[in-house]
Design a protein around this motif. Structure first.
Motif, PDB file in Angstrom:
ATOM      1  N   PRO A  16      17.334 -40.435  -8.594  1.00  0.00           N
ATOM      2  CA  PRO A  16      16.805 -40.785  -7.389  1.00  0.00           C
ATOM      3  C   PRO A  16      15.628 -42.011  -7.576  1.00  0.00           C
ATOM      4  CG  PRO A  16      15.623 -38.831  -8.484  1.00  0.00           C
ATOM      5  CD  PRO A  16      16.962 -39.021  -9.347  1.00  0.00           C
ATOM      6  N   LEU A  17      15.104 -42.228  -8.636  1.00  0.00           N
ATOM      7  CA  LEU A  17      14.304 -43.451  -8.907  1.00  0.00           C
ATOM      8  C   LEU A  17      15.134 -44.573  -8.784  1.00  0.00           C
ATOM      9  CD1 LEU A  17      11.478 -44.744  -9.824  1.00  0.00           C
ATOM     10  CD2 LEU A  17      12.383 -44.549 -12.109  1.00  0.00           C
ATOM     11  N   ALA A  18      16.158 -44.622  -9.527  1.00  0.00           N
ATOM     12  CA  ALA A  18      17.167 -45.732  -9.363  1.00  0.00           C
ATOM     13  C   ALA A  18      17.789 -46.085  -8.132  1.00  0.00           C
ATOM     14  CB  ALA A  18      18.464 -45.537 -10.372  1.00  0.00           C
ATOM     15  N   ASP A  19      17.959 -45.082  -7.203  1.00  0.00           N
ATOM     16  CA  ASP A  19      18.275 -45.212  -5.822  1.00  0.00           C
ATOM     17  C   ASP A  19      17.117 -45.896  -4.848  1.00  0.00           C
ATOM     18  OD1 ASP A  19      20.613 -43.711  -6.627  1.00  0.00           O
ATOM     19  OD2 ASP A  19      20.044 -41.848  -5.649  1.00  0.00           O
ATOM     20  N   LYS A  20      15.996 -45.260  -5.350  1.00  0.00           N
ATOM     21  CA  LYS A  20      14.909 -45.944  -4.508  1.00  0.00           C
ATOM     22  C   LYS A  20      14.369 -47.253  -4.798  1.00  0.00           C
ATOM     23  CE  LYS A  20      12.678 -41.304  -3.893  1.00  0.00           C
ATOM     24  NZ  LYS A  20      14.274 -40.767  -3.497  1.00  0.00           N
ATOM     25  N   ARG A  56       8.557 -33.906  -3.998  1.00  0.00           N
ATOM     26  CA  ARG A  56       9.011 -33.594  -5.537  1.00  0.00           C
ATOM     27  C   ARG A  56       8.026 -33.640  -6.565  1.00  0.00           C
ATOM     28  NH1 ARG A  56      14.346 -36.759  -4.224  1.00  0.00           N
ATOM     29  NH2 ARG A  56      15.741 -35.158  -4.154  1.00  0.00           N
ATOM     30  N   LEU A  57       7.341 -34.407  -6.618  1.00  0.00           N
ATOM     31  CA  LEU A  57       6.079 -34.480  -7.585  1.00  0.00           C
ATOM     32  C   LEU A  57       5.097 -32.983  -7.637  1.00  0.00           C
ATOM     33  CD1 LEU A  57       5.099 -38.119  -7.981  1.00  0.00           C
ATOM     34  CD2 LEU A  57       6.575 -36.755  -9.630  1.00  0.00           C
ATOM     35  N   VAL A  58       4.954 -32.773  -6.432  1.00  0.00           N
ATOM     36  CA  VAL A  58       4.187 -31.587  -5.990  1.00  0.00           C
ATOM     37  C   VAL A  58       5.018 -30.408  -6.633  1.00  0.00           C
ATOM     38  CG1 VAL A  58       3.134 -30.046  -4.367  1.00  0.00           C
ATOM     39  CG2 VAL A  58       2.616 -32.736  -4.503  1.00  0.00           C
ATOM     40  N   ALA A 110      18.457 -33.103  -4.521  1.00  0.00           N
ATOM     41  CA  ALA A 110      19.037 -33.677  -3.512  1.00  0.00           C
ATOM     42  C   ALA A 110      19.899 -32.852  -2.413  1.00  0.00           C
ATOM     43  CB  ALA A 110      19.742 -35.187  -3.971  1.00  0.00           C
ATOM     44  N   SER A 111      19.565 -33.048  -1.133  1.00  0.00           N
ATOM     45  CA  SER A 111      20.468 -32.310  -0.367  1.00  0.00           C
ATOM     46  C   SER A 111      21.374 -33.211   0.247  1.00  0.00           C
ATOM     47  CB  SER A 111      19.577 -31.871   0.909  1.00  0.00           C
ATOM     48  OG  SER A 111      19.218 -33.269   1.712  1.00  0.00           O
ATOM     49  N   ALA A 112      22.495 -32.418   1.025  1.00  0.00           N
ATOM     50  CA  ALA A 112      23.491 -33.304   1.371  1.00  0.00           C
ATOM     51  C   ALA A 112      23.150 -34.246   2.295  1.00  0.00           C
ATOM     52  CB  ALA A 112      24.646 -32.293   2.137  1.00  0.00           C
ATOM     53  N   TYR A 149      12.278 -35.335   7.109  1.00  0.00           N
ATOM     54  CA  TYR A 149      11.830 -34.246   7.883  1.00  0.00           C
ATOM     55  C   TYR A 149      12.366 -33.034   7.385  1.00  0.00           C
ATOM     56  CZ  TYR A 149      11.665 -30.699  11.443  1.00  0.00           C
ATOM     57  OH  TYR A 149      11.416 -29.252  12.055  1.00  0.00           O
ATOM     58  N   ASP A 150      13.778 -32.950   7.169  1.00  0.00           N
ATOM     59  CA  ASP A 150      14.500 -31.863   6.656  1.00  0.00           C
ATOM     60  C   ASP A 150      13.824 -31.376   5.444  1.00  0.00           C
ATOM     61  OD1 ASP A 150      16.699 -30.024   6.878  1.00  0.00           O
ATOM     62  OD2 ASP A 150      17.455 -31.011   4.996  1.00  0.00           O
ATOM     63  N   TYR A 151      13.570 -32.381   4.445  1.00  0.00           N
ATOM     64  CA  TYR A 151      13.081 -31.974   3.281  1.00  0.00           C
ATOM     65  C   TYR A 151      11.703 -31.362   3.275  1.00  0.00           C
ATOM     66  CZ  TYR A 151      16.353 -34.579   0.074  1.00  0.00           C
ATOM     67  OH  TYR A 151      17.356 -34.839  -0.762  1.00  0.00           O
ATOM     68  N   PHE A 152      10.858 -31.897   4.048  1.00  0.00           N
ATOM     69  CA  PHE A 152       9.373 -31.279   4.462  1.00  0.00           C
ATOM     70  C   PHE A 152       9.704 -29.923   4.944  1.00  0.00           C
ATOM     71  CE2 PHE A 152       7.956 -35.288   3.099  1.00  0.00           C
ATOM     72  CZ  PHE A 152       6.768 -34.840   2.402  1.00  0.00           C
TER      73      PHE A 152
END
Length: 191
Positions: free
Chosen positions: A78-82, A117-119, A129-131, A178-181
Motif C-alpha cells: 500500500p505504501l508503494a501505491d500511495k 491502519r496504523l491504529v 485492502a477491500s475490493a 468512508y467505507d474503510y472507516f
C-alpha cells in the motif's frame, strides 16, 4: 526479500523516474498525432507510470500463489501505491493539468486510511485492502494516465474521458475512504 517484495520495491523506485520525466524541464522532443502534441517526456512518464502501476496486482498475485506473503509486503504494497499515486498527482498539479484540491482530497484520504491502519495495527488488527479500495486504485491509475497523455485518443472524438475519469477518481476515492472507516469504526472506538 522475496520476489513479490522486490517487485513492490521496483514500483517504489520507479516513482522518481515518473516524476523526473514529468517535471524536469529538459524536453527531449515532441510529436504530434492529429491535433494532439505531446512531448516524449510525457509519453515516457506515462509508460513508466503504467509499468509501475501494473506491478501492483503482480506482486500480490505472486505472494499469494507462492505462499510468500510477508509483513514487509503488507506494509510496502500500500505504501508503494500511495507513493506512486501521490507523486503523479503532485506532478500533474505542478504541470497545471490537475486542480490542486483534487490532489489534496485524494492524498488526504490516503493519509486518513493509512492512519486507520496504523491504529488497527497497534491494536493487533490488520485492515486488508477491500475490493472497493482496489477499484479505487485502478480508477486512479486510469484517470492519472488519461491526464498524463492529454486525453489520447478520446480527445479526437470530443470525449472528455480525462475529466470524467478524474471525477470518478474523486468520488470513488472519497467513498472508499468512508467505507474503510465505516467498516472499521470499532478500531477507532476502542483506541
Amino acid at each position: 526479500m522475496n520476489l513479490a517484495n522486490r517487485i513492490t520495491l521496483a514500483r517504489i523506485f520507479l516513482v522518481p523516474v515518473v516524476m523526473f520525466f514529468l517535471l524536469v524541464r529538459y524536453n527531449i522532443g515532441t510529436f504530434s498525432i492529429g491535433s494532439l502534441t505531446m512531448t516524449y517526456n510525457e509519453l515516457i512518464a506515462a509508460l513508466v507510470f503504467i509499468l509501475a502501476a501494473s506491478t501492483d496486482g503482480l506482486d500480490g498475485y505472486i505472494a499469494r500463489k507462492r505462499k510468500i506473503v510477508t509483513n514487509l509486503g503488507k506494509f510496502l504494497d500500500p505504501l508503494a501505491d500511495k507513493l506512486l499515486i501521490s507523486a503523479a498527482l503532485i506532478s500533474l498539479v505542478e504541470m497545471q493539468r490537475l486542480e490542486a484540491w483534487i490532489a489534496i482530497v485524494i492524498i488526504s484520504r490516503e493519509f486518513a486510511v493509512t492512519g486507520l491502519r496504523l491504529v488497527a495495527a497497534a491494536e493487533g488488527q490488520v485492515i486488508a485492502a477491500s475490493a472497493l479500495g482496489k477499484l479505487k486504485t485502478w480508477v486512479q491509475i486510469v484517470a492519472i494516465t488519461a491526464v498524463m497523455i492529454r486525453n489520447f485518443p478520446f480527445g479526437f472524438f470530443g470525449i472528455p474521458f480525462d475529466e470524467v475519469a478524474t471525477w470518478a477518481m474523486v468520488v470513488i476515492t472519497l467513498y472508499s475512504g468512508y467505507d474503510y472507516f465505516a467498516k472499521n469504526r470499532n478500531v477507532i472506538q476502542y483506541s
